[in-house]
Every structure is written in structure tokens, then in C-alpha cells.
Write an enzyme that holds these catalytic residues in place. Structure first.
Site, PDB file in Angstrom:
ATOM      1  N   HIS A 464      58.046 -23.787  46.836  1.00 28.42           N
ATOM      2  CA  HIS A 464      57.512 -23.036  45.693  1.00 28.42           C
ATOM      3  C   HIS A 464      57.822 -23.747  44.374  1.00 28.42           C
ATOM      4  CE1 HIS A 464      56.552 -19.363  43.315  1.00 28.42           C
ATOM      5  NE2 HIS A 464      57.467 -19.881  42.517  1.00 28.42           N
ATOM      6  N   GLU A 465      59.076 -24.041  44.152  1.00 28.79           N
ATOM      7  CA  GLU A 465      59.454 -24.660  42.872  1.00 28.79           C
ATOM      8  C   GLU A 465      58.799 -26.032  42.720  1.00 28.79           C
ATOM      9  OE1 GLU A 465      60.661 -22.965  40.542  1.00 28.79           O
ATOM     10  OE2 GLU A 465      61.193 -21.251  41.798  1.00 28.79           O
ATOM     11  N   HIS A 468      55.463 -25.811  41.130  1.00 32.81           N
ATOM     12  CA  HIS A 468      55.531 -25.832  39.661  1.00 32.81           C
ATOM     13  C   HIS A 468      55.717 -27.271  39.165  1.00 32.81           C
ATOM     14  CE1 HIS A 468      55.710 -21.522  38.994  1.00 32.81           C
ATOM     15  NE2 HIS A 468      56.817 -21.373  39.689  1.00 32.81           N
TER      16      HIS A 468
HETATM   17 ZN   LIG Z   1      57.712 -19.599  40.422  1.00 35.44          ZN
END
Ligand SMILES: [Zn+2]
Length: 674
Positions: A464-465, A468
Site C-alpha cells: 500500500h505505502e 503512494h
Molecule cells: Zn495510504
């Protein structure tokens, strides 16, 4: 004293901040000079005798504040990832000054007059689309910050912003202090029965580090539900651990939350909105309070029904242990029992297949290479802000350098909880800058000499990170205003959620999930059972999340002048009214430690996670059924969406990829809510 390293642009590759030279005492003078410099630059714009042009006003604005930006990004990172009492003091001191500085720019009448004039003539200026959007966005930013208010109202606005800035720094520090103070200390390893030997050793190590020699300490992580609750067999220890977590900062941050909600309501009113929620959402992709209400109202009843079905399953197993009613501290434990008995999945049995280094290189990086062709080379010659931090250089498929990725994966006392991404250098064609981005996680440090083994959830967080991070790395815009992750808040989680899909893509999973000792691949049937078991927890997860989202929404729907007497009472009433008071499922965050909304940027914005998940579920669907190869799909997603930042309307970028407006169907199916 040597010269302050913030005063000049970094000469390191990619303008990586010169961490080896940065000391705590550099921050305050750099902030002060940075603010003064930017005000002088703004002064040059407003006293320019030439009539306003895009170049002498908007471009000049974009170029202003370089020193302030340099110190702010480094400071923000240190205050979250490696703070000290000195940094906390600077944070408290500088937060209201920075708020006042922003106001000094946004409420500068001469500056706004120039922007307003250009905005009125925007159709005649012959601007390219990105430049036109820059003018429009700056204009909106000025208006939303109060540029059109009279002097008295602007003065009040300044006071509100200053008090809110201080309050938010205090809120953050209260959470950190009380989370440390309330860490659970137990005397014997027996009380930790159910945890793995590694986890027990880590708790002993934690005890030593925190001055409880010979005892065991479980530090509190961000969320209400602590991960150990799933395995601790001693019910009274579970009860104490959850109580410690749920009670964090109530005495200090309860009253502070009430005050902040009132200040935000007053500010919204000044700016012409009924509530802070209405003010915030007006500039998001959701657009209106009604749109958010409608999505939440649609999700609550089926999510609660799912949670009740799950509760009935849990109750059967708990009854065998003589427990008549499932309490909040039992939920995770019996969920784990259900997973083991109904799905034959033991979360602990997966860990040996998820060694951090392997997940990172053969999973996360591997997937990025599959979809986007990029490669990663570790740069041990570059110094980061803490010895734990890894630095990787990222290259395009054809070998051109793209940017730097810093990974800071481990928990430490000086780091706040949770996981997040941010940027140290923002990509911008105008400023000739390439991106330097970082990920922060809170993976417990193993006992000395032991490998770092991740849980299923931690693997997901890593993907997830990194989603980003890719959003920041692939940014390809002219103006820093639009770079990478500077998109609407209810859009920004979308690319990171999409990146989670790689975690379970068969070709990726097969590449990274290998036993750290034997090298054996994770058995496919174990993955299937895990996926089935994931479905079982959806009721809990959705309710826990929705409760937090609605809590945020309720705090920021309080109109000006409506008094709130007690934060805990307000919380209970708000959840009951929304149909979400499932006694055994506390909100993912309770008010007093809900840092996202009281000290992060998510006030009236926590709904954004599920809002973006609608886009995410649609896009994952699109990746699977569009008929292109993974590499081709990745290229489309990168070109039309990741690289655009906010340089065009977010939903337009979405449509450019998927080919239509977002529909909630795939999300409802994924969450078992259809
Ligand atoms: Zn996030």
C-alpha cells in the site's frame, strides 16, 4: 557553528537533504529565514509595477518559498519518524507561526488582487491546460482561505488558524506520550501465552529498552485493536491491553477535540459554509455532504449485518470457553479461532514466508518492474536521517534515473504509530526537480540475529505505502503545486490501494512468498484458504472503519455554537445515531487518539479511504479484464493517472484509464456488501 545546511539547495544527488549535516538547532533559524524569504519574494510580486501576468505572478508564486519547503519536509519527517523532546518543542513553537505565514500569503490583498485580475481574464491569456488549471487552483485556494472576507473576519480567521495549529501539535504529542505511558507491562512470559517465541522475546527486549528490566512490554500501536489480541490466550491480559489502548489520551485530548471541532465550525461559518464537513468536501471529488452521506448510509446496514453474522460464529467458539457474551477484547481472538477451525488458516504460520527483505525486493519491487518496468538499486553511499533507513535509486526501463526511494520500516520509540508516505523532494519540471520519496512503517524489530518476518497485514501495508511512493515517483508535472500525491484527499488513497492487488497476484506471490529457511514457496492452497478467511473478517473490518469515518464526520458536522459537553458521550451518541454502535467493535480510532483528523490532514476526510476504494476496486477489475498485458496496463495507468498528479481533474484521469465513471459494484462485491 557551521553554516545552516538548509540555507542553500542541497548539492547531493536528487537534492537529497544533507542529513549528515542537519542538527536540531538548524530548524528554527531555517524556518524563520524561510518564512522571511518567502514573504520578501511575495513582496516583489505585489510591488511589481508591471501589470500582473501569469509569469510575474503565478510562476513567481510557484518559485517562492524554496528554503521554507526544504526545511519543512525534513522537519515534518523527523517530527513523525524520529522525534526528540527538542523537535517536539520546535514543533509546538513553529506550528502557529507556519499557520500565520500561510495566512499572510493567502490573505495578502495585493497578491489576491493580481490573481483575481488574471483569473477574470483567464480565457484571454492563451494558457496551456496545466497553466490554466494552476491559475484556477490558486484562485480557489485564495478564496477558500478567506481572501474575499473583510478585515475583521480575516483577523478572526488568523486567530482560529493559529489556535488550531497549536492544538493539533499538542494533540499529536498527547497521543504519543500517553501511548508510551499506557504500554502494557506484564511480569511473566506466561501472561503472554499465545504469542510466538519471537514476539515474547521482542516484548522482553522492549521491556529492557523501556526501563522495565526482566518484565515484558507490549507497546501500543495506532489502532484501537492491538494485533496481539488475536493470539493472547489469557482473557484478562487481552482485556487490559484493549482497555489501555481505548483509554489513550481521553483526559487531555477529549476536551481538545471538543475545542478543535468548535474552532473549525466557526471557521467554516466565516467562510460561508454550514459546517467544517461542508467546507472540506466542497473541494473534494465527492463534492457535497450529501454524496458522502449517501455512500456511508448505503454501506452501514449490510456491514453491520455481516458483523452480526460473524459475531454469531464467534459466540459458538467462545461458549466452549465458558464465555457468554463476546466482548471487544475477545473479537480478534475468536476470529482467529474461526479462521483456524473453519478455514484451517493460522496467521502465524504465514509469517515464515514473508521475510521483509524478500517481500520488498521480490514482491514490491518485482511488481513495480512487471507493471512499469522500473528497477531499484540500493545506494548505501547515501546517508538518510536514521541508520535504519534504506536508500534506493529508481531507474526507468531504459536505464534513465527516475528518483530516490527511502524505506524506513521499523518501529522505534521516537516514531509515531501507523504507516505513511511523504516526499523530501517534489517532482517539478519548472524547478528542475526529480522526486525523493519515503515510506514509513512500524514493523517490530526482531530479537537480535532473527529475521524480520511480516504478518499478512504488514505485507499489505508495504504494498500500500509503496503505491503512494510510485504516485510520487511517477509524477510528471510542470508545477510543484500539482506534483504526485497532491491530489484531492478522497482520491489520494486510490493509487496506493490499487497497488495492494500485486500482493496476491499469482505471479508476484510465487516470486516473493518463500519460506525464509527452506526456500519453499507458500503453498497455493494456503493462499486460497487465507483469501477465503479474509472474507470472514470483512464485517468487522468494515464496521470498525465506518465507525471511525462516521465519528470524524460527526465531529465536523457540528454547527457553530452547538456546545459539546463530553467527548466520550458525543462519540457514543454519534455512533448510535448512525446505526453503528456494535458494542464489541470499537471504532478503528477513538476520538482522543484519532490523529488523522485532529493532527493529520484528514479532518472530515476519513471517509476518503472507502470513497477511493470504489475507484480502486473498479481499477483492479480493469487491470484484470482489459485484455492488455500487465506491462501495457501499467503503462496506461501510469501515463493517464499516476504521472498526472493534480494537473488535471482527478476523475477525468480515472475515466481516461477505466473508460467510464466509477460505479460502486466491484467494491460492494469485494466487501461482501452486495
Ligand atoms: Zn495510504
Amino acid at each position: 557553528m557551521t553554516e545552516n545546511p538548509f540555507f542553500k539547495p542541497s548539492t547531493l544527488v536528487y537534492e537529497l537533504p544533507p542529513f549528515a549535516e542537519i542538527r536540531e538547532e538548524h530548524y528554527l533559524p531555517a524556518f524563520e529565514r524561510g518564512m522571511a524569504e518567502q514573504l520578501a519574494e511575495i513582496g516583489e510580486i505585489t510591488t511589481n509595477q508591471e501589470p500582473p501576468t501569469f509569469e510575474n505572478t503565478l510562476i513567481a508564486l510557484e518559485r517562492s518559498g524554496a528554503l521554507l519547503r526544504r526545511v519543512r519536509v525534513v522537519f515534518q519527517n523527523q517530527s513523525s519518524a524520529d522525534t526528540t523532546p527538542g523537535v517536539d518543542r520546535v514543533d509546538a513553537e513553529i506550528s502557529p507561526l507556519l499557520a500565520a505565514h500561510r495566512d499572510a500569503i493567502h490573505l495578502d490583498a495585493a497578491l489576491f488582487a493580481r490573481v483575481e485580475e488574471l483569473y477574470a481574464r483567464r480565457a484571454e491569456l492563451g494558457l496551456d491546460p496545466e497553466s490554466l488549471r494552476l491559475l484556477e487552483r490558486w484562485h480557489t485556494a485564495f478564496v477558500r482561505a478567506g481572501a474575499r472576507l473583510d478585515a475583521d473576519r480575516q483577523q478572526r480567521l488568523r486567530e482560529l488558524n493559529a489556535e488550531l495549529a497549536t492544538a493539533s501539535a499538542v494533540f499529536r504529542q498527547n497521543v504519543a506520550a500517553d501511548s508510551n505511558a499506557r504500554a502494557l507491562v506484564v511480569d511473566s512470559a506466561e501472561e503472554l501465552a499465545g504469542l510466538s517465541p519471537d514476539e515474547i522475546a521482542a516484548a522482553a527486549e522492549n521491556g529492557r529498552a523501556l526501563g522495565h528490566d526482566g518484565r515484558y512490554v507490549l507497546s501500543l500501536k495506532n489502532f484501537s485493536n492491538q494485533s496481539e489480541l488475536a493470539s493472547l490466550t489469557d482473557r484478562s491480559v487481552r482485556e487490559r491491553l484493549l482497555a489501555a489502548s481505548l483509554g489513550r489520551a481521553v483526559a487531555t485530548n477529549g476536551p481538545l477535540a471538543i475545542r478543535m471541532s468548535a474552532l473549525r465550525a466557526e471557521r467554516a461559518r466565516l467562510l460561508g459554509y454550514d459546517t467544517h464537513a461542508a467546507y472540506v468536501v466542497a473541494d473534494e471529488t465527492a463534492g457535497s455532504v450529501d454524496a458522502v452521506d449517501a455512500l456511508l448510509a448505503r454501506l452501514v446496514p449490510p456491514a453491520v449485518a455481516n458483523a452480526r453474522r460473524e459475531a454469531a460464529e464467534l459466540a459458538k467458539l467462545a461458549a466452549a470457553d465458558g464465555i457468554e457474551e463476546i466482548a471487544a477484547h475477545d473479537w480478534a481472538y475468536y476470529s482467529e479461532q474461526v479462521r483456524q477451525s473453519s478455514y484451517q488458516v493460522d496467521a502465524g504460520a504465514l509469517r515464515p514466508y514473508f521475510e521483509l527483505e524478500r517481500v520488498l525486493r521480490d514482491g514490491v519491487f518485482f511488481a513495480a518492474n512487471l507493471a512499469y518496468g522500473v528497477t531499484f538499486t540500493e545506494r548505501t553511499d547515501l546517508v538518510a536521517y536514521h541508520p535504519d533507513v534504506r536508500v534506493f535509486e529508481v531507474f526507468e526501463e531504459d536505464g534513465r534515473p527516475l528518483g530516490l526511494f527511502l524505506g524506513d520500516f521499523h518501529a522505534r520509540a521516537s516514531k509515531r504509530g501507523g504507516a505513511w508516505m511523504d516526499e523530501l523532494v517534489t517532482q517539478s519540471g519548472l524547478l528542475g526537480q526529480r522526486p525523493v520519496v519515503y515510506n514509513n512503517l512500524n514493523v517490530a524489530r526482531p530479537a537480535p540475529g532473527e529475521p524480520v518476518l511480516l504478518s499478512w497485514d504488514e505485507v499489505r501495508t508495504l504494498f500500500h505505502e509503496f503505491g503512494h511512493a510510485l504516485h510520487g515517483l511517477f509524477s510528471d508535472v510542470r508545477y510543484p503545486y500539482f506534483a504526485g500525491t497532491d491530489v484531492p484527499r478522497d482520491f489520494v488513497e486510490f493509487p496506493s490501494q490499487v497497488n495492494e492487488m500485486w500482493m496476491v497476484r499469482p505471479e508476484v506471490l510465487a516470486n516473493y512468498a518463500r519460506h525464509h529457511v527452506t526456500g519453499e514457496p507458500l503453498p497455493a492452497e494456503l493462499v486460497e484458504r487465507m483469501a477465503a478467511a479474509e472474507g470472514f473478517g470483512q464485517g468487522f473490518r468494515t464496521v470498525e472503519y465506518l465507525a471511525a469515518a462516521l465519528l470524524d464526520w460527526a465531529w465536523h458536522s457540528v454547527p457553530e455554537g452547538q456546545e459539546v459537553a463530553d467527548a466520550e458521550e458525543f462519540e457514543a451518541t454519534a455512533l448510535a445515531k448512525a446505526g453503528l454502535s456494535v458494542a464489541a467493535i470499537p471504532p478503528r480510532y477513538r476520538t482522543a487518539y484519532f490523529s488523522h483528523i485532529f493532527s493529520g490532514g484528514y479532518s472530515a476526510g476519513y471517509y476518503a479511504y472507502i470513497w477511493s476504494e470504489v475507484l480502486d476496486a473498479e481499477t483492479v477489475d480493469w487491470f484484470e479484464r482489459n485484455g492488455r498485458s500487465v506491462r501495457e496496463s501499467g503503462e496506461v495507468f501510469r501515463r493517464e493517472l499516476l504521472s498526472r498528479g493534480d494537473s488535471r481533474d482527478a476523475l477525468e484521469s480515472f475515466r481516461a484509464v477505466v473508460g467510464r465513471d466509477p460505479q460502486p459494484g466491484p467494491l460492494l462485491a469485494r466487501r461482501g456488501l452486495a
